[in-house]
Each structure stands twice: as structure tokens, then as C-alpha cells.
Design a protein around this motif. Structure first.
Motif, mmCIF file in Angstrom:
data_model
loop_
_atom_site.group_PDB
_atom_site.id
_atom_site.type_symbol
_atom_site.label_atom_id
_atom_site.label_comp_id
_atom_site.label_asym_id
_atom_site.label_seq_id
_atom_site.Cartn_x
_atom_site.Cartn_y
_atom_site.Cartn_z
ATOM 1 N N MET A 104 0.834 -1.204 0.000
ATOM 2 C CA MET A 104 0.000 0.000 0.000
ATOM 3 C C MET A 104 0.872 1.259 0.000
ATOM 4 O O MET A 104 0.570 2.223 -0.693
ATOM 5 C CB MET A 104 -0.933 0.011 1.213
ATOM 6 N N VAL A 105 1.942 1.249 0.775
ATOM 7 C CA VAL A 105 2.846 2.401 0.825
ATOM 8 C C VAL A 105 3.400 2.682 -0.568
ATOM 9 O O VAL A 105 3.350 3.818 -1.055
ATOM 10 C CB VAL A 105 4.012 2.162 1.819
ATOM 11 N N GLN A 106 3.909 1.657 -1.200
ATOM 12 C CA GLN A 106 4.488 1.830 -2.532
ATOM 13 C C GLN A 106 3.431 2.285 -3.535
ATOM 14 O O GLN A 106 3.683 3.173 -4.348
ATOM 15 C CB GLN A 106 5.144 0.535 -2.997
ATOM 16 N N SER A 107 2.244 1.721 -3.466
ATOM 17 C CA SER A 107 1.169 2.110 -4.384
ATOM 18 C C SER A 107 0.786 3.574 -4.207
ATOM 19 O O SER A 107 0.581 4.301 -5.182
ATOM 20 C CB SER A 107 -0.066 1.224 -4.178
ATOM 21 N N VAL A 108 0.679 4.009 -2.943
ATOM 22 C CA VAL A 108 0.329 5.407 -2.669
ATOM 23 C C VAL A 108 1.357 6.348 -3.293
ATOM 24 O O VAL A 108 1.004 7.357 -3.923
ATOM 25 C CB VAL A 108 0.204 5.642 -1.148
ATOM 26 N N LEU A 109 2.625 6.020 -3.138
ATOM 27 C CA LEU A 109 3.678 6.879 -3.692
ATOM 28 C C LEU A 109 3.716 6.810 -5.222
ATOM 29 O O LEU A 109 3.880 7.838 -5.885
ATOM 30 C CB LEU A 109 5.026 6.510 -3.086
ATOM 31 N N MET A 110 3.549 5.635 -5.778
ATOM 32 C CA MET A 110 3.567 5.496 -7.237
ATOM 33 C C MET A 110 2.389 6.229 -7.879
ATOM 34 O O MET A 110 2.526 6.793 -8.966
ATOM 35 C CB MET A 110 3.533 4.014 -7.629
ATOM 36 N N LEU A 111 1.238 6.236 -7.202
ATOM 37 C CA LEU A 111 0.058 6.914 -7.727
ATOM 38 C C LEU A 111 0.062 8.416 -7.440
ATOM 39 O O LEU A 111 -0.805 9.138 -7.927
ATOM 40 C CB LEU A 111 -1.210 6.279 -7.155
ATOM 41 N N GLY A 112 1.009 8.877 -6.620
ATOM 42 C CA GLY A 112 1.098 10.304 -6.320
ATOM 43 C C GLY A 112 -0.046 10.808 -5.465
ATOM 44 O O GLY A 112 -0.500 11.932 -5.646
ATOM 45 N N LEU A 113 -0.510 9.981 -4.517
ATOM 46 C CA LEU A 113 -1.642 10.393 -3.692
ATOM 47 C C LEU A 113 -1.249 11.411 -2.630
ATOM 48 O O LEU A 113 -1.916 12.428 -2.478
ATOM 49 C CB LEU A 113 -2.301 9.177 -3.049
ATOM 50 N N THR A 114 -0.203 11.142 -1.879
ATOM 51 C CA THR A 114 0.317 12.075 -0.876
ATOM 52 C C THR A 114 1.771 11.729 -0.594
ATOM 53 O O THR A 114 2.132 10.556 -0.603
ATOM 54 C CB THR A 114 -0.495 12.050 0.442
ATOM 55 N N PRO A 115 2.592 12.738 -0.328
ATOM 56 C CA PRO A 115 3.973 12.438 0.035
ATOM 57 C C PRO A 115 4.129 12.143 1.530
ATOM 58 O O PRO A 115 5.127 11.590 1.960
ATOM 59 C CB PRO A 115 4.709 13.727 -0.319
#
Length: 183
Positions: free
Chosen positions: A23-34
Motif C-alpha cells: 500500500m505504501v508503494q502504491s500510494v507513492l507510485m500513484l502520487g496520492l500524498t507524500p
């Protein structure tokens, strides 16, 4: 500098596990929040995921980790929780339900105590329909502020039917479960 959908704080609960770390990697790859706080009760696991994410060098990422719930939840605007216990050999769904409902109740209590202004929470540990309801009741959130991955039981049914009939899984349609399944 990378562009993100929001700068709000996201907490990934259970970040030391396989689902949480993905989930962490997906959030960063999708550009959801830094701004992501990794939270887990197992320090070596969450520390390892933190190091792995830092090694990925996502531009603009502001990742932290902790085993302290007050530090993790304070100021959170979004939470994704995969922080339940997995079903172990010999356990029934009822055994899993008992343990994970206690975890969900504690999770909801932490939301109420540390981040009552959270915008949205996602619960993805099993049995998802009941753990999500338990977390919702304990958190004091409105129903539209909490989502669960309750469709997982239906996709498991779909998988089992596909296997039984020897067809590709996406060819099985209109297969739904309501309530807990025992797959």
C-alpha cells in the motif's frame, strides 16, 4: 518536485506486513500524498519497510515510521489499515473474527482518541465486513467516512467457482457473498 493529489497525512496501519508495504508503494507510485506514516506494532518489520521505501527514492516523499499509536494517528487525515492478524492453521473464521474484532475495536478507539477529524478510513483486514463495522462503531465516524474491502469474499467465491469449472476467473460473473464466507 513531484505533484501529489494532497499533502494530507496518511497512516498505513500494518505497514510492516506484505499488504501494508505494498500500500505504501502504491500510494507513492500513484502520487496520492507524500506524507505517509508507517505504523505497525512490529518494529523490525515496519523499520524494514521504511528503509525499502527510502531506497526507492520517490521524489518528494516524506515517509516516517513508528510503533507509537499517538505519534502515528495524531494529525492523520487518511488511514488505510491492513493491521489485522492473519488466519493461522486450524483457526476457524469465528476464531479470526474474535481476535480481529478486538483489534478493530482498539483501532477505532485510537481514531477517536488521536484523530477524530480524519477524513476517510479504509479497513482491509478480515473478516472485513465485521471488522469495518466494529472500527466504525468504536471510532465515532460517520458511515461515509469508512470503507472496507468486503468484496474480497466475493472475489474468493469467484476464484473457487472458476477453479471448480475450469474457466478463467473473470469469466465468472454475478457471484456475490453477503456476510462472512468460510473459504
Amino acid at each position: 518536485m513531484a505533484k501529489f493529489l494532497t499533502d494530507d497525512k496518511l497512516v498505513i496501519v500494518g505497514a510492516g506486513g506484505a499488504i501494508g508495504s505494498n500500500m505504501v508503494q502504491s500510494v507513492l507510485m500513484l502520487g496520492l500524498t507524500p506524507n505517509i506514516c508507517l505504523y505497525d506494532i512490529y518494529e523490525p518489520g515496519v523499520h524494514g519497510v521504511y528503509d525499502e521505501m527510502c531506497h526507492c527514492a520517490f521524489p518528494g516523499a516524506n515517509i516516517s515510521y513508528t510503533v507509537d499509536p499517538a505519534e502515528a494517528f495524531t494529525g492523520a487525515k487518511y488511514i488505510i489499515s491492513s493491521g489485522g492478524a492473519p488466519r493461522k492453521e486450524g483457526m476457524t473464521r469465528e476464531d479470526l473474527l474474535k481476535g480481529n474484532c478486538q483489534i478493530a475495536a482498539d483501532f477505532g478507539d485510537k481514531i477517536k482518541q488521536y484523530c477524530p477529524d480524519v477524513k476517510h478510513v479504509v479497513v482491509i483486514f478480515n473478516p472485513a465486513d465485521v471488522t469495518a463495522l466494529t472500527a466504525l462503531i468504536h471510532s465515532g465516524l460517520k458511515p461515509n467516512q469508512l470503507t472496507s474491502l468486503a468484496a474480497l469474499d466475493s472475489t474468493r467465491l469467484q476464484q473457487q467457482l472458476a477453479k471448480e469449472f475450469g474457466v478463467q476467473q473473470d469469466k465468472v460473473t454475478e457471484a456475490y457473498t453477503y456476510g462472512g464466507a468460510s473459504f
